[in-house]
Scaffold this active site. Structure first.
Site, mmCIF file in Angstrom:
data_model
loop_
_atom_site.group_PDB
_atom_site.id
_atom_site.type_symbol
_atom_site.label_atom_id
_atom_site.label_comp_id
_atom_site.label_asym_id
_atom_site.label_seq_id
_atom_site.Cartn_x
_atom_site.Cartn_y
_atom_site.Cartn_z
ATOM 1 N N SER A 1 -105.764 6.810 62.987
ATOM 2 C CA SER A 1 -106.768 6.945 63.843
ATOM 3 C C SER A 1 -105.746 7.716 65.281
ATOM 4 O O SER A 1 -106.800 8.339 66.103
ATOM 5 C CB SER A 1 -107.489 5.885 64.553
ATOM 6 O OG SER A 1 -107.010 4.962 64.949
ATOM 7 N N SER B 1 -102.179 3.274 61.539
ATOM 8 C CA SER B 1 -102.831 4.432 62.491
ATOM 9 C C SER B 1 -101.921 5.369 63.213
ATOM 10 O O SER B 1 -101.762 5.812 63.543
ATOM 11 C CB SER B 1 -103.744 4.005 63.604
ATOM 12 O OG SER B 1 -105.679 3.540 62.568
ATOM 13 N N LYS C 1 -103.593 6.617 73.765
ATOM 14 C CA LYS C 1 -104.758 7.434 73.017
ATOM 15 C C LYS C 1 -105.590 7.167 73.595
ATOM 16 O O LYS C 1 -105.235 5.819 74.631
ATOM 17 C CB LYS C 1 -104.362 6.079 71.681
ATOM 18 C CG LYS C 1 -105.526 6.369 70.396
ATOM 19 C CD LYS C 1 -105.268 5.278 69.614
ATOM 20 C CE LYS C 1 -106.028 5.689 68.384
ATOM 21 N NZ LYS C 1 -105.613 4.233 67.188
#
Length: 603
Positions: A149, A173, A75
């Site tokens: 996210s 997330s 990420k």
């Protein structure tokens, strides 16, 4: 050519010399490039960048490196040396000279990153649409949310481009995207995976999370990544009962387990009857494994969740981005800016008042959790389209956090587990929730569930059996066939679990056995091989540490003993057989087609 990207499968191909990392990564980079249209990547590595890692493999011993040659994604709020970290904001971007601590331990174990993935800007959102790099498309239906996210990290795994990925999880997330893309999403206990080199969202609450297609893979990555880090002031050492590279799964320690479920009136599916039905089916699967559902009051958990965005913790998001927000507010997406600036005017008195309230809620929640082995909720109550969220960004994002926002505030571990597909074709999953440092316990329960459901892996179409059935027992382990009272959920299953055994698969014997009931303090079955008058008997294959096999056998009373049992695939394993002649043993129960059916007939 690789058949799937599970860690076990790739390692076996490497060891057999039927696949080389160079060959694999050349194919994966081509495959990954196709995901650009789905807005999965912020930075996809070049062949030259990947070659740097491939060259390092030559200096590493595959037998000493559990992730040797395993591809993963990161990420883009987690540092990878020499690659910009953007947190989905170009104006914020910086070039790290070192890997984040968690990336480094994975690379040291032989894992190879291939790119940095898209996310909701500054990890603020559960939708996967709040990015200037575009909304990440769901792996199954592009018009639906990928979840956020950690949107790109989830889709990269679900599409079969990497074996696992790293996300972050402060409010859900790492769990919501897992549920929306048919993945395992492990949100470890706070502090077990270092956040050094991670752009903070709420620094006191942030967790690095793991996406994988199987429980086994999530467990393998967790065992490598969970390392105490002196540089991270929130790092915590993993207690012995939650560790053990040589012990893949530390089980719950019970043959029967209990799990909490919110009261019916507190469950929210936001108008989605398909999700409601899918959750009911998941609970049935758990009870079939020996679980007992216990209805609890979910209100304390919901009250804690409210504090995350409506309380002073949003000030942590402001603290993390203050310099840029004050100087270039236009660099932020409007929805992200509005959320983060909500923390600008929070006072110290607000923080202390909320801390007192949270502590009181935690005492109540802990008391509820102490009554059961773990809690089960939907991971998300409903799956929205991208268009839905663009029209109503705040309310729908809030609904996605209904079952996730309280987790880190209350200091719990959580594991998102796929449990099936809805008639719409979209995946559904549940979350298993436990006290801090119960990660292995949750993994062990989820592993049993996974072996029962046998869902395809991510959105690849790869079969679950391909990821597990070919796994050979490692040195120090042996496989044992059980057919009755030692089956999962049965009274004597604890004799296996207490010795660190775990379920490999549910299967059947070859069609050459008959089953008898043996009376005693605990009624047990006896299998006798009869070549010409037998049937296939439902059995389970369990993996047991060899060092504990002796004590296990000592607990077996005559006329049962350990011999060799043939399974339906023609392979033979140690297992329960009966000594003596069938007429001397007990009642023939073969017609019931298995011990579970026989036991059920008596109730």
């Amino acid at each position: 050519m690789y058949q799937n990207l599970t860690i076990t499968h790739l390692r076996q191909q490497y060891l057999n010399k039927t696949l080389s990392p160079k060959q694999l990564f050349s194919e994966l980079l081509e495959k990954a490039a196709l995901l650009q249209q789905d807005n999965v990547w912020i930075s996809l590595f070049t062949e030259q960048q990947v070659d740097t890692y491939l060259n390092q493999l030559e200096t590493l011993d595959i037998n000493a490196c559990p992730l040797w040659g395993i591809p993963f994604a990161v990420k883009d709020n987690i540092d990878v040396a020499g690659v910009e970290t953007t947190a989905a904001c170009a104006e914020f971007a910086y070039m790290p000279e070192q890997n984040a601590a968690v990336v480094q331990v994975l690379v040291d174990a032989g894992a190879i990153p291939i790119g940095k993935t898209n996310l909701d800007q500054f990890a603020t959102g559960l939708v996967g649409t709040r990015s200037p790099y575009g909304a990440t498309a769901n792996a199954f239906k592009s018009e639906y949310l990928s979840g956020g996210s950690s949107s790109g990290s989830a889709v990269a795994v679900a599409k079969g481009v990497v074996s696992f990925s790293l996300g972050t999880d402060t409010a859900g997330s790492g769990r919501v995207p897992a549920a929306f893309n048919n993945l395992v999403g492990l949100k470890p206990s706070k502090g077990l995976l270092s956040t050094q080199g991670v752009v903070p969202a709420c620094r006191s609450l942030d967790c690095v999370s793991i996406f994988a297609t199987t429980i086994d893979d999530a467990n393998s990555v967790f065992d490598v990544a969970a390392r105490y880090d002196e540089r991270d002031c929130y790092s915590r050492a993993n207690p012995a009962e939650n560790t053990g590279w040589e012990t893949p799964f530390v089980n719950a320690g019970k043959s029967h387990f209990s799990f909490a479920v919110p009261k019916a009136e507190q469950l929210q599916f936001f108008g989605c009857s398909e999700s409601e039905q899918a959750f009911s089916q998941a609970l049935t699967a758990l009870t079939d494994l020996g679980g007992e559902a216990v209805e609890i009051d979910f209100e304390p958990f919901l009250d804690a969740a409210i504090l995350l965005y409506e309380g002073p913790w949003v000030a942590e998001r402001y603290a993390a981005t203050k310099a840029l927000l004050d100087s270039q507010p236009e660099a932020f997406l409007e929805v992200t800016r509005n959320i983060i600036t909500g923390g600008k005017d929070k006072l110290a008195v607000d923080a202390f008042s909320a801390a007192y309230k949270l502590q009181a809620l935690k005492k109540i929640a802990d008391k509820i959790m102490a009554q059961v082995d773990f809690m089960v909720t939907p991971t998300a109550g409903r799956h929205f389209t991208i268009d839905d969220v663009q029209k109503n960004p705040i309310e729908l994002n809030s609904q996605l956090g209904y079952y996730t926002n309280y987790m880190n505030l209350l200091d719990y571990a959580a594991l998102a587990v796929p449990t099936g597909f809805k008639p719409s074709g979209l995946p559904f999953g549940i979350s298993l929730v436990g006290f801090a440092f119960s990660d292995k316990k949750l993994l062990s329960i989820a592993h049993l569930l996974e072996q029962t459901l046998k869902l395809p892996l991510g959105a690849t179409g790869w079969k679950a059996a391909e990821a597990t059935s070919k796994k050979a027992p490692s040195e120090g382990w042996m496989d044992v066939v059980v057919c009755g009272a030692h089956l999962s959920g049965m009274p004597l299953n604890k004799q296996l679990i207490e010795r660190g055994a775990y379920l490999v698969k549910t299967t059947k014997s070859a069609a050459h056995y008959r089953m008898y009931s043996v009376a005693g303090e605990v009624e047990r079955p006896a299998m006798i091989r009869e070549e010409n008058n037998g049937v296939a008997i439902p059995v389970e294959l369990w993996r047991l540490p060899i060092s504990r096999f002796g004590s296990f056998v000592l607990g077996i009373a005559a006329p049962l003993g350990i011999g060799r049992v043939e399974l339906e695939d023609g392979l033979w394993y140690p297992g329960f057989i009966a000594e003596g002649r069938s007429k001397d043993i007990g009642q023939d129960i073969t017609s019931f087609k298995g011990w579970r059916s026989y036991v059920a007939s008596k109730n």
